[in-house]
Design a protein around this motif. Structure first.
Motif, PDB file in Angstrom:
ATOM      1  N   TYR A   1      29.686  61.922  15.792  1.00 58.62           N
ATOM      2  CA  TYR A   1      29.368  60.845  14.852  1.00 58.62           C
ATOM      3  C   TYR A   1      28.305  59.906  15.394  1.00 58.62           C
ATOM      4  CZ  TYR A   1      34.015  62.495  13.513  1.00 58.62           C
ATOM      5  OH  TYR A   1      35.100  63.282  13.197  1.00 58.62           O
ATOM      6  N   MET A   2      27.919  60.052  16.662  1.00 58.04           N
ATOM      7  CA  MET A   2      26.898  59.229  17.314  1.00 58.04           C
ATOM      8  C   MET A   2      27.229  57.739  17.258  1.00 58.04           C
ATOM      9  SD  MET A   2      24.756  61.130  18.727  1.00 58.04           S
ATOM     10  CE  MET A   2      24.402  62.885  18.778  1.00 58.04           C
ATOM     11  N   ASN A   3      28.494  57.425  17.248  1.00 56.51           N
ATOM     12  CA  ASN A   3      28.935  56.028  17.251  1.00 56.51           C
ATOM     13  C   ASN A   3      29.432  55.697  18.657  1.00 56.51           C
ATOM     14  OD1 ASN A   3      29.808  53.480  16.678  1.00 56.51           O
ATOM     15  ND2 ASN A   3      31.278  54.076  15.100  1.00 56.51           N
ATOM     16  N   MET A   4      28.493  55.520  19.574  1.00 53.36           N
ATOM     17  CA  MET A   4      28.848  55.376  20.973  1.00 53.36           C
ATOM     18  C   MET A   4      29.460  54.024  21.302  1.00 53.36           C
ATOM     19  SD  MET A   4      26.031  57.486  23.135  1.00 53.36           S
ATOM     20  CE  MET A   4      25.864  59.263  22.903  1.00 53.36           C
ATOM     21  N   GLY A   5      29.193  53.013  20.522  1.00 52.21           N
ATOM     22  CA  GLY A   5      29.847  51.730  20.729  1.00 52.21           C
ATOM     23  C   GLY A   5      31.337  51.827  20.481  1.00 52.21           C
ATOM     24  N   TYR A   6      31.705  52.502  19.398  1.00 51.16           N
ATOM     25  CA  TYR A   6      33.113  52.703  19.061  1.00 51.16           C
ATOM     26  C   TYR A   6      33.786  53.618  20.093  1.00 51.16           C
ATOM     27  CZ  TYR A   6      37.172  53.361  15.998  1.00 51.16           C
ATOM     28  OH  TYR A   6      38.433  53.375  15.471  1.00 51.16           O
ATOM     29  N   ALA A   7      33.062  54.664  20.513  1.00 57.64           N
ATOM     30  CA  ALA A   7      33.592  55.568  21.536  1.00 57.64           C
ATOM     31  C   ALA A   7      33.811  54.819  22.851  1.00 57.64           C
ATOM     32  CB  ALA A   7      32.642  56.738  21.744  1.00 57.64           C
ATOM     33  N   SER A   8      32.913  53.910  23.186  1.00 50.27           N
ATOM     34  CA  SER A   8      33.067  53.120  24.410  1.00 50.27           C
ATOM     35  C   SER A   8      34.278  52.204  24.326  1.00 50.27           C
ATOM     36  CB  SER A   8      31.809  52.298  24.674  1.00 50.27           C
ATOM     37  OG  SER A   8      30.686  53.133  24.886  1.00 50.27           O
TER      38      SER A   8
END
Length: 312
Positions: A278-285
């Motif tokens: 999903y390329m949502n790296m802020g949420y993944a972090s």
């Protein structure tokens, strides 16, 4: 004229200088020895953690030019995300079941191997149990995906030969998680068996001799000698296994991809999906930060509960 006091002062001064030089050389050696390790720790551990915490405060997507600062919004979104809550519960379920069964089985197997008198057979059993640990976890998961196959897998073929119906090992919501636990135990038990064997071998034989003289049977020797003196070994095994199982990813990705119905979705898999699908790296972090805090808290609790002040 008596010059001995001055001579004593000169000797003491030389001794102090000599000790100072030796201390400096010793500290320099320690510093030079630890610097590469400390550098690697900072580069591959401290910096990624700090960077992950930093990214969790942004709406970061590597495909976008801007990454707005959103503060704690990612963490607020986590609390309102039903899938994340389900994922969190799945992770704790997997760790609780897998770690408990792992430690129980590996301790029993280690005790059994330790009873074998022949060094050849002891080493053979140790090698057989440790071999799966050598194979990459992803490769083992691929092999087990064929074993779990509902049509032609080994398990269902054996069950059908015995007159039973086949089992949907990876697609039944009530069984899928336990199938992954089974595969994980097969792949990972050898390491803990070797550690427990080392711990058992380190217990002085005099304790067992004293227990026998007191009339202790096999169960009493295990309860009052082996198990208490394995306290530190068990603590080490428990901490390392928990750390490993909270971060388990390959078997979940290869065997089920979190399905069916998100019953096998765990935190590590959720981090991967949000970061690279999903390329949502802020949420993944933000998810990674939660996982880090959970592991840190559990490790601290285990270390405090496992304190011991005895020596042997």
């Amino acid at each position: 004229m008596d010059i001995r006091p001055n001579s004593n002062k000169i000797v003491k001064t030389k001794d102090k200088r000599k000790k100072s030089v030796q201390s400096f050389r010793s500290q320099r050696f320690i510093f030079l020895s630890l610097t590469p390790i400390l550098s690697l720790f900072i580069l591959f551990f401290a910096i990624p953690i700090i960077w992950g915490l930093f990214l969790s405060l942004f709406q970061y997507n590597p495909l976008q030019l801007t990454s707005p600062f959103i503060g704690l919004e990612n963490f607020k979104e986590l609390l309102a995300d039903d899938i994340f809550v389900k994922t969190l519960m799945n992770t704790f379920q997997f760790v609780l079941v897998a770690v408990t069964v792992n430690i129980g089985l590996t301790l029993l197997i280690a005790l059994g191997i330790n009873k074998i008198k022949s060094d050849f057979f002891r080493n053979t059993f140790r090698l057989v149990y440790f071999l799966p640990c050598i194979a990459p976890l992803a490769g083992s998961a691929v092999v087990w995906s064929t074993i779990f196959n509902s049509q032609s897998g080994l398990f269902n073929v054996v069950l059908e030969k015995m007159g039973f119906e086949g089992v949907m090992w990876l697609t039944d919501p009530t069984i899928a998680m336990y199938s992954i636990v089974l595969m994980t135990l097969w792949a990972d038990m050898g390491f803990n068996i070797v550690i427990f064997l080392a711990g058992i071998d380190s217990i002085p034989e005099t304790f067992y001799e004293a227990a026998v003289l007191d009339g202790a049977n096999g169960w009493d020797r295990f309860k009052y000698v082996t198990f208490p003196l394995l306290n530190r070994t068990t603590l080490f095994v428990m901490i390392m296994t928990c750390l490993s199982y909270f971060q388990m990813f390959p078997q979940f990705q290869i065997l089920t991809k979190g399905e069916p119905q998100n019953q096998t979705r765990v935190l590590a898999l959720d981090i991967y999906d949000h970061a690279f699908l999903y390329m949502n790296m802020g949420y993944a972090s933000a998810i990674a930060t939660v996982l880090f805090l959970i592991i840190l808290a559990i490790t601290i609790i285990q270390l405090r509960l496992g304190r011991s002040k005895w020596e042997y």
